[in-house]
Scaffold this motif. Structure first.
Motif, PDB file in Angstrom:
ATOM      1  N   TYR A  67       0.960  -1.145  -0.098  1.00  0.00           N
ATOM      2  CA  TYR A  67       0.066  -0.031   0.031  1.00  0.00           C
ATOM      3  C   TYR A  67       1.020   1.294   0.050  1.00  0.00           C
ATOM      4  O   TYR A  67       1.768   1.388   0.967  1.00  0.00           O
ATOM      5  CB  TYR A  67      -1.047   0.001   1.289  1.00  0.00           C
ATOM      6  CG  TYR A  67      -1.722   1.291   1.417  1.00  0.00           C
ATOM      7  CD1 TYR A  67      -2.799   1.237   0.459  1.00  0.00           C
ATOM      8  CD2 TYR A  67      -1.195   2.393   2.143  1.00  0.00           C
ATOM      9  CE1 TYR A  67      -3.654   2.639   0.371  1.00  0.00           C
ATOM     10  CE2 TYR A  67      -2.370   3.639   2.236  1.00  0.00           C
ATOM     11  CZ  TYR A  67      -3.329   3.673   1.467  1.00  0.00           C
ATOM     12  OH  TYR A  67      -3.911   4.663   1.297  1.00  0.00           O
ATOM     13  N   ASP A  68       0.547   2.102  -1.112  1.00  0.00           N
ATOM     14  CA  ASP A  68       1.364   3.477  -0.958  1.00  0.00           C
ATOM     15  C   ASP A  68       0.553   4.391  -0.373  1.00  0.00           C
ATOM     16  O   ASP A  68      -0.479   4.758  -1.165  1.00  0.00           O
ATOM     17  CB  ASP A  68       1.767   3.669  -2.371  1.00  0.00           C
ATOM     18  CG  ASP A  68       2.656   4.718  -2.643  1.00  0.00           C
ATOM     19  OD1 ASP A  68       2.806   5.688  -1.577  1.00  0.00           O
ATOM     20  OD2 ASP A  68       3.513   5.136  -3.708  1.00  0.00           O
ATOM     21  N   PRO A  69       0.813   5.053   0.649  1.00  0.00           N
ATOM     22  CA  PRO A  69      -0.167   6.031   1.325  1.00  0.00           C
ATOM     23  C   PRO A  69       0.025   7.283   0.407  1.00  0.00           C
ATOM     24  O   PRO A  69      -1.110   8.186   0.519  1.00  0.00           O
ATOM     25  CB  PRO A  69       0.371   6.365   2.746  1.00  0.00           C
ATOM     26  CG  PRO A  69       1.758   5.833   2.755  1.00  0.00           C
ATOM     27  CD  PRO A  69       1.937   4.748   1.582  1.00  0.00           C
ATOM     28  N   GLN A  70       1.082   7.601  -0.394  1.00  0.00           N
ATOM     29  CA  GLN A  70       1.025   8.758  -1.093  1.00  0.00           C
ATOM     30  C   GLN A  70       0.270   8.845  -2.313  1.00  0.00           C
ATOM     31  O   GLN A  70      -0.461   9.716  -2.546  1.00  0.00           O
ATOM     32  CB  GLN A  70       2.391   8.954  -1.672  1.00  0.00           C
ATOM     33  CG  GLN A  70       2.575  10.343  -1.999  1.00  0.00           C
ATOM     34  CD  GLN A  70       4.209  10.513  -2.295  1.00  0.00           C
ATOM     35  OE1 GLN A  70       5.061   9.637  -2.213  1.00  0.00           O
ATOM     36  NE2 GLN A  70       4.792  11.975  -2.456  1.00  0.00           N
ATOM     37  N   ASP A  71      -0.095   7.769  -2.853  1.00  0.00           N
ATOM     38  CA  ASP A  71      -0.987   7.778  -3.927  1.00  0.00           C
ATOM     39  C   ASP A  71      -2.281   7.087  -3.721  1.00  0.00           C
ATOM     40  O   ASP A  71      -3.098   6.942  -4.447  1.00  0.00           O
ATOM     41  CB  ASP A  71      -0.550   7.327  -5.452  1.00  0.00           C
ATOM     42  CG  ASP A  71      -0.051   5.857  -5.346  1.00  0.00           C
ATOM     43  OD1 ASP A  71      -0.443   5.207  -4.369  1.00  0.00           O
ATOM     44  OD2 ASP A  71       0.846   5.624  -6.081  1.00  0.00           O
ATOM     45  N   GLY A  72      -2.463   6.254  -2.631  1.00  0.00           N
ATOM     46  CA  GLY A  72      -3.647   5.573  -2.168  1.00  0.00           C
ATOM     47  C   GLY A  72      -3.920   4.347  -3.108  1.00  0.00           C
ATOM     48  O   GLY A  72      -4.931   3.758  -2.995  1.00  0.00           O
ATOM     49  N   VAL A  73      -2.782   3.806  -3.662  1.00  0.00           N
ATOM     50  CA  VAL A  73      -3.074   2.688  -4.293  1.00  0.00           C
ATOM     51  C   VAL A  73      -2.366   1.421  -3.698  1.00  0.00           C
ATOM     52  O   VAL A  73      -1.268   1.577  -3.198  1.00  0.00           O
ATOM     53  CB  VAL A  73      -2.339   2.767  -6.023  1.00  0.00           C
ATOM     54  CG1 VAL A  73      -2.339   1.701  -6.819  1.00  0.00           C
ATOM     55  CG2 VAL A  73      -2.999   4.087  -6.569  1.00  0.00           C
ATOM     56  N   THR A  74      -3.061   0.157  -3.855  1.00  0.00           N
ATOM     57  CA  THR A  74      -2.411  -0.878  -3.466  1.00  0.00           C
ATOM     58  C   THR A  74      -1.855  -1.815  -4.584  1.00  0.00           C
ATOM     59  O   THR A  74      -2.685  -1.786  -5.647  1.00  0.00           O
ATOM     60  CB  THR A  74      -3.554  -1.728  -2.881  1.00  0.00           C
ATOM     61  OG1 THR A  74      -4.037  -0.908  -1.573  1.00  0.00           O
ATOM     62  CG2 THR A  74      -2.935  -3.195  -2.131  1.00  0.00           C
ATOM     63  N   TYR A  75      -0.666  -2.276  -4.536  1.00  0.00           N
ATOM     64  CA  TYR A  75       0.162  -2.856  -5.579  1.00  0.00           C
ATOM     65  C   TYR A  75       0.130  -4.229  -5.444  1.00  0.00           C
ATOM     66  O   TYR A  75       0.325  -4.554  -4.127  1.00  0.00           O
ATOM     67  CB  TYR A  75       1.475  -1.939  -5.819  1.00  0.00           C
ATOM     68  CG  TYR A  75       1.456  -0.698  -6.475  1.00  0.00           C
ATOM     69  CD1 TYR A  75       1.195  -0.519  -7.736  1.00  0.00           C
ATOM     70  CD2 TYR A  75       1.397   0.305  -5.486  1.00  0.00           C
ATOM     71  CE1 TYR A  75       1.099   0.895  -8.102  1.00  0.00           C
ATOM     72  CE2 TYR A  75       1.498   1.804  -5.679  1.00  0.00           C
ATOM     73  CZ  TYR A  75       0.956   1.991  -7.066  1.00  0.00           C
ATOM     74  OH  TYR A  75       1.299   3.257  -7.624  1.00  0.00           O
ATOM     75  N   ASN A  76       0.400  -5.144  -6.363  1.00  0.00           N
ATOM     76  CA  ASN A  76       0.876  -6.425  -6.357  1.00  0.00           C
ATOM     77  C   ASN A  76       2.307  -6.376  -5.963  1.00  0.00           C
ATOM     78  O   ASN A  76       3.102  -5.598  -6.498  1.00  0.00           O
ATOM     79  CB  ASN A  76       0.440  -7.348  -7.373  1.00  0.00           C
ATOM     80  CG  ASN A  76      -0.988  -7.483  -7.689  1.00  0.00           C
ATOM     81  OD1 ASN A  76      -1.761  -6.261  -8.423  1.00  0.00           O
ATOM     82  ND2 ASN A  76      -1.723  -8.372  -6.878  1.00  0.00           N
ATOM     83  N   VAL A  77       2.796  -7.714  -5.462  1.00  0.00           N
ATOM     84  CA  VAL A  77       4.318  -7.682  -4.927  1.00  0.00           C
ATOM     85  C   VAL A  77       4.709  -9.079  -5.087  1.00  0.00           C
ATOM     86  O   VAL A  77       4.145  -9.933  -4.601  1.00  0.00           O
ATOM     87  CB  VAL A  77       4.699  -7.066  -3.663  1.00  0.00           C
ATOM     88  CG1 VAL A  77       6.121  -7.109  -3.335  1.00  0.00           C
ATOM     89  CG2 VAL A  77       4.217  -5.607  -3.523  1.00  0.00           C
ATOM     90  N   ASN A  78       5.814  -9.326  -5.942  1.00  0.00           N
ATOM     91  CA  ASN A  78       6.520 -10.629  -5.825  1.00  0.00           C
ATOM     92  C   ASN A  78       7.996 -10.255  -5.324  1.00  0.00           C
ATOM     93  O   ASN A  78       8.491  -9.305  -5.678  1.00  0.00           O
ATOM     94  CB  ASN A  78       6.375 -11.524  -7.055  1.00  0.00           C
ATOM     95  CG  ASN A  78       5.342 -11.695  -7.659  1.00  0.00           C
ATOM     96  OD1 ASN A  78       4.328 -11.937  -6.736  1.00  0.00           O
ATOM     97  ND2 ASN A  78       4.946 -11.751  -8.825  1.00  0.00           N
ATOM     98  N   ALA A  79       8.459 -11.136  -4.479  1.00  0.00           N
ATOM     99  CA  ALA A  79      10.081 -10.814  -3.881  1.00  0.00           C
ATOM    100  C   ALA A  79      10.855 -11.826  -4.206  1.00  0.00           C
ATOM    101  O   ALA A  79      10.378 -13.209  -4.037  1.00  0.00           O
ATOM    102  CB  ALA A  79       9.589 -10.169  -2.483  1.00  0.00           C
ATOM    103  N   GLU A  80      12.276 -11.583  -3.975  1.00  0.00           N
ATOM    104  CA  GLU A  80      13.286 -12.815  -4.176  1.00  0.00           C
ATOM    105  C   GLU A  80      14.487 -12.118  -3.321  1.00  0.00           C
ATOM    106  O   GLU A  80      14.745 -11.097  -3.447  1.00  0.00           O
ATOM    107  CB  GLU A  80      13.575 -12.890  -5.696  1.00  0.00           C
ATOM    108  CG  GLU A  80      14.543 -13.988  -5.802  1.00  0.00           C
ATOM    109  CD  GLU A  80      15.278 -14.178  -7.240  1.00  0.00           C
ATOM    110  OE1 GLU A  80      15.944 -14.726  -7.548  1.00  0.00           O
ATOM    111  OE2 GLU A  80      14.604 -13.434  -8.098  1.00  0.00           O
TER     112      GLU A  80
END
Length: 116
Positions: A67-80
């Motif tokens: 969640y990015d509070p600056q733009d109010g958008v929730t993004y998908n994430v994959n990590a390694e």
């Protein structure tokens, strides 16, 4: 730490990988605190910025959200985990191909031996 602007505490939460912003280079509130999602109707989620990454193969996590509070958008994430001190996170909406890669670097352990 990523982009030399944000420090994120990453932790285990019920077998998933979660995290929260603990420091910003340029805080957004007058009191110097990180700009959190204070309007979220779920108080438990106000401090959580990165959550729900499911463990996959060793050193890989998928299906998380950021969640990015600056733009109010929730993004998908994959990590390694790309090294003992680096996590490569793919942040996107919809299709990973159209996202961006963020590199998170572990903050070095500080030694408190009484010297400044």
């Amino acid at each position: 730490m990523f982009a030399n602007r944000v420090a994120v505490q990453v932790f285990d939460c019920s077998g998933q990988l979660c995290g929260r912003i603990v420091w910003l280079l340029r805080p957004r509130t007058p009191t110097g605190q990180p700009d959190l999602d204070n309007r979220n109707p779920e108080p438990a989620l106000r401090q959580r910025h990165l959550w729900g990454l499911q463990p996959g193969a060793p050193g890989h996590w998928t299906d998380g959200w950021l969640y990015d509070p600056q733009d109010g958008v929730t993004y998908n994430v994959n990590a390694e985990l790309t090294s003992p001190i680096r996590i490569s996170a793919r942040v996107y909406r919809g299709v990973p191909l159209f996202g961006r890669t963020e590199i998170l670097v572990r903050d070095p352990q500080l030694s408190f031996d009484g010297r400044c």
